[in-house]
Design a protein around this motif. Sequence first.
Motif, PDB file in Angstrom:
ATOM      1  N   LEU A 110       0.827  -1.205   0.000  1.00 19.75           N
ATOM      2  CA  LEU A 110       0.000   0.000   0.000  1.00 19.75           C
ATOM      3  C   LEU A 110       0.863   1.257   0.000  1.00 19.75           C
ATOM      4  N   LEU A 111       1.859   1.289   0.869  1.00 19.68           N
ATOM      5  CA  LEU A 111       2.737   2.455   0.942  1.00 19.68           C
ATOM      6  C   LEU A 111       3.583   2.597  -0.324  1.00 19.68           C
ATOM      7  N   LYS A 112       4.033   1.457  -0.863  1.00 16.49           N
ATOM      8  CA  LYS A 112       4.877   1.473  -2.053  1.00 16.49           C
ATOM      9  C   LYS A 112       4.147   2.091  -3.238  1.00 16.49           C
ATOM     10  N   THR A 113       2.837   1.919  -3.272  1.00 15.02           N
ATOM     11  CA  THR A 113       2.038   2.435  -4.380  1.00 15.02           C
ATOM     12  C   THR A 113       2.030   3.954  -4.414  1.00 15.02           C
ATOM     13  N   PHE A 114       2.053   4.574  -3.222  1.00 13.49           N
ATOM     14  CA  PHE A 114       1.818   6.015  -3.154  1.00 13.49           C
ATOM     15  C   PHE A 114       3.070   6.847  -2.855  1.00 13.49           C
ATOM     16  N   ILE A 115       4.092   6.247  -2.259  1.00 12.76           N
ATOM     17  CA  ILE A 115       5.261   7.021  -1.831  1.00 12.76           C
ATOM     18  C   ILE A 115       6.394   6.826  -2.827  1.00 12.76           C
ATOM     19  N   SER A 116       6.916   7.909  -3.362  1.00 11.07           N
ATOM     20  CA  SER A 116       7.949   7.819  -4.397  1.00 11.07           C
ATOM     21  C   SER A 116       9.363   7.772  -3.817  1.00 11.07           C
ATOM     22  N   SER A 117       9.583   8.389  -2.655  1.00 13.37           N
ATOM     23  CA  SER A 117      10.923   8.436  -2.063  1.00 13.37           C
ATOM     24  C   SER A 117      11.231   7.136  -1.317  1.00 13.37           C
ATOM     25  N   PRO A 118      12.291   6.412  -1.672  1.00 14.27           N
ATOM     26  CA  PRO A 118      12.648   5.175  -0.959  1.00 14.27           C
ATOM     27  C   PRO A 118      12.919   5.404   0.523  1.00 14.27           C
ATOM     28  N   ALA A 119      13.573   6.517   0.855  1.00 16.35           N
ATOM     29  CA  ALA A 119      13.890   6.801   2.258  1.00 16.35           C
ATOM     30  C   ALA A 119      12.622   7.040   3.075  1.00 16.35           C
ATOM     31  N   VAL A 120      11.702   7.828   2.516  1.00 12.52           N
ATOM     32  CA  VAL A 120      10.437   8.103   3.203  1.00 12.52           C
ATOM     33  C   VAL A 120       9.610   6.825   3.319  1.00 12.52           C
ATOM     34  N   TYR A 121       9.628   6.005   2.260  1.00 15.33           N
ATOM     35  CA  TYR A 121       8.900   4.730   2.287  1.00 15.33           C
ATOM     36  C   TYR A 121       9.391   3.836   3.418  1.00 15.33           C
ATOM     37  N   ASP A 122      10.702   3.668   3.537  1.00 21.00           N
ATOM     38  CA  ASP A 122      11.270   2.784   4.557  1.00 21.00           C
ATOM     39  C   ASP A 122      10.892   3.242   5.962  1.00 21.00           C
ATOM     40  N   LYS A 123      11.021   4.537   6.223  1.00 27.54           N
ATOM     41  CA  LYS A 123      10.702   5.058   7.552  1.00 27.54           C
ATOM     42  C   LYS A 123       9.197   4.997   7.841  1.00 27.54           C
ATOM     43  N   SER A 124       8.380   5.244   6.819  1.00 33.20           N
ATOM     44  CA  SER A 124       6.920   5.169   6.993  1.00 33.20           C
ATOM     45  C   SER A 124       6.493   3.757   7.367  1.00 33.20           C
ATOM     46  N   LEU A 125       7.114   2.771   6.732  1.00 28.18           N
ATOM     47  CA  LEU A 125       6.777   1.374   7.011  1.00 28.18           C
ATOM     48  C   LEU A 125       7.179   0.993   8.431  1.00 28.18           C
ATOM     49  N   VAL A 126       8.342   1.442   8.864  1.00 24.81           N
ATOM     50  CA  VAL A 126       8.794   1.179  10.235  1.00 24.81           C
ATOM     51  C   VAL A 126       7.785   1.732  11.239  1.00 24.81           C
ATOM     52  N   TYR A 127       7.328   2.958  10.991  1.00 25.51           N
ATOM     53  CA  TYR A 127       6.377   3.616  11.891  1.00 25.51           C
ATOM     54  C   TYR A 127       5.032   2.895  11.908  1.00 25.51           C
ATOM     55  N   LEU A 128       4.498   2.613  10.722  1.00 22.70           N
ATOM     56  CA  LEU A 128       3.153   2.062  10.618  1.00 22.70           C
ATOM     57  C   LEU A 128       3.073   0.640  11.151  1.00 22.70           C
ATOM     58  N   HIS A 261       5.017  14.335  -3.861  1.00 18.26           N
ATOM     59  CA  HIS A 261       5.611  14.331  -5.195  1.00 18.26           C
ATOM     60  C   HIS A 261       6.327  15.648  -5.525  1.00 18.26           C
ATOM     61  N   LEU A 262       6.097  16.681  -4.714  1.00 20.36           N
ATOM     62  CA  LEU A 262       6.813  17.935  -4.918  1.00 20.36           C
ATOM     63  C   LEU A 262       8.209  17.889  -4.307  1.00 20.36           C
ATOM     64  N   GLY A 263       8.406  17.018  -3.310  1.00 18.68           N
ATOM     65  CA  GLY A 263       9.724  16.902  -2.685  1.00 18.68           C
ATOM     66  C   GLY A 263       9.628  16.667  -1.188  1.00 18.68           C
ATOM     67  N   GLU A 264      10.726  16.171  -0.598  1.00 19.04           N
ATOM     68  CA  GLU A 264      10.755  15.872   0.829  1.00 19.04           C
ATOM     69  C   GLU A 264      10.661  17.136   1.677  1.00 19.04           C
ATOM     70  N   THR A 265      11.245  18.224   1.207  1.00 17.72           N
ATOM     71  CA  THR A 265      11.178  19.481   1.955  1.00 17.72           C
ATOM     72  C   THR A 265       9.751  20.002   2.019  1.00 17.72           C
ATOM     73  N   GLU A 266       9.046  19.977   0.870  1.00 19.26           N
ATOM     74  CA  GLU A 266       7.644  20.419   0.839  1.00 19.26           C
ATOM     75  C   GLU A 266       6.771  19.552   1.744  1.00 19.26           C
ATOM     76  N   LEU A 267       7.085  18.246   1.778  1.00 19.08           N
ATOM     77  CA  LEU A 267       6.327  17.349   2.641  1.00 19.08           C
ATOM     78  C   LEU A 267       6.588  17.665   4.110  1.00 19.08           C
ATOM     79  N   ALA A 268       7.849  17.921   4.463  1.00 13.82           N
ATOM     80  CA  ALA A 268       8.183  18.259   5.851  1.00 13.82           C
ATOM     81  C   ALA A 268       7.494  19.548   6.283  1.00 13.82           C
ATOM     82  N   VAL A 269       7.505  20.571   5.399  1.00  8.23           N
ATOM     83  CA  VAL A 269       6.829  21.836   5.704  1.00  8.23           C
ATOM     84  C   VAL A 269       5.331  21.604   5.881  1.00  8.23           C
ATOM     85  N   SER A 270       4.725  20.802   5.011  1.00 15.41           N
ATOM     86  CA  SER A 270       3.290  20.540   5.085  1.00 15.41           C
ATOM     87  C   SER A 270       2.929  19.768   6.342  1.00 15.41           C
TER      88      SER A 270
END
Length: 444
Positions: A110-128, A261-270
Amino acid sequence: MIYSYRKILQISLPILLGLLIQNLIGVTDTAFLGRVGATELGASALAGVFYITVFVLAQGYGIGVQIITARRNGEADFGKIGAVNYQGVVFLTTAAVITIILLETGAPALLKTFISSPAVYDKSLVYLKVRVFGFLFAFPLVIFRAFYVGITRTAVLTWSAVFMLLANVFLDYVLIFGHFGLPAMGIAGAALASVLAEALTLVFCMIYMLSTTNLKKYGFDKFTLFDFPVFKEIWKLSTWTILQYFISMITWLFFFLAIEHLGETELAVSNILRSITVFPFMLTAALGAVANTITGNLIGARRPEQVLPTGYRTVELCYGIGFCLLLIMMIFPRAILHIYTDDVALINQAIIPYYAALSVFAFMAPSMVLLSIVSGSGQTKAAMYMELGASILYTLDVWFVVLHLRADLFVCWTCEHSYYIPLTWLVWRYLHRKDWSAKLFSPI
């Protein structure tokens, strides 16, 4: 049953304080993880939104329980309240177990389908992977809240939230960074801290209920594992509130996935902006919950002529408190942003979108409070359709502005207006239809 400004405030203040304290848990996680790394901060945002998207389905079911509890309380038919709440606990506990199994096996894909950044994907999976076990405790807490809001005894919500916050802050400090001889777990520690805090809070709430509530009066002395007529009664209402909450959250999730999809910085700010805008949002959520339960109590007491005047008083209170809050937030943007991160670059990039995010309150207040009146009257299907209409417009706007235009973050956050402005119009129009008052005494 005349609900003055003072009475509305008296009921809503504990709910508001409870929501404030509960959302400080998210602030705590964000503040701690902001000092671990931007990737962890963004990953916790995405995984957290996935968690909340599932959790609101339980909240949708809980709203059905709350509506029935409020109606029975207004009718003074107290003995039937316990059966409704027991069925709520049984259903949501079962749903929690099934949800955990499904997410433990399906979360990676599920996460792999929506998250483009490998680093963000790995950490999201650990958390979830850790965070999902919180459903076992968070779902029953939904029914606890529904009962006390339904009978308008809301003070306990503050105390339970204080307990949860203190537990979460301590556990975050210990588990994220590693103290008292424990290893530093990072983002996994934040997830585990939240799960343990929810478990401890459930124990706290059970002790409170057993020691302070007249269980016999409300029918809690008679337990039935499965009561089909009562379950059907709840499901008839909550089907639509579940769909309504799901539609609302899935569009919010779509927004964050688009931002990713705009970038990790934009995601962190959001993620930071999401945590900040939670404060005006929870004000409207608290007063919306009050409008919902007051509507049910008034209809049960056969006082329908007071429903709309009370609802408008609630909106006025929301504006009065909300604009004072927003004034403070707009005067001290950097100080507030600094709570979440020490990164000067992130703070500078967040300043302009910060004001766009706050501006949506002007339409958030009436739309959420008045929509709660529609649900509280038992017209949950109509409320869902209004939510659907507004969400379609919002999704189209997010697709065009964020994914197609790849606009500046300030412009992206103005998409919120495309949800709340149409919703305000739809709800106002529905409440002023001639046939609406005729539906108030529909049996539930």
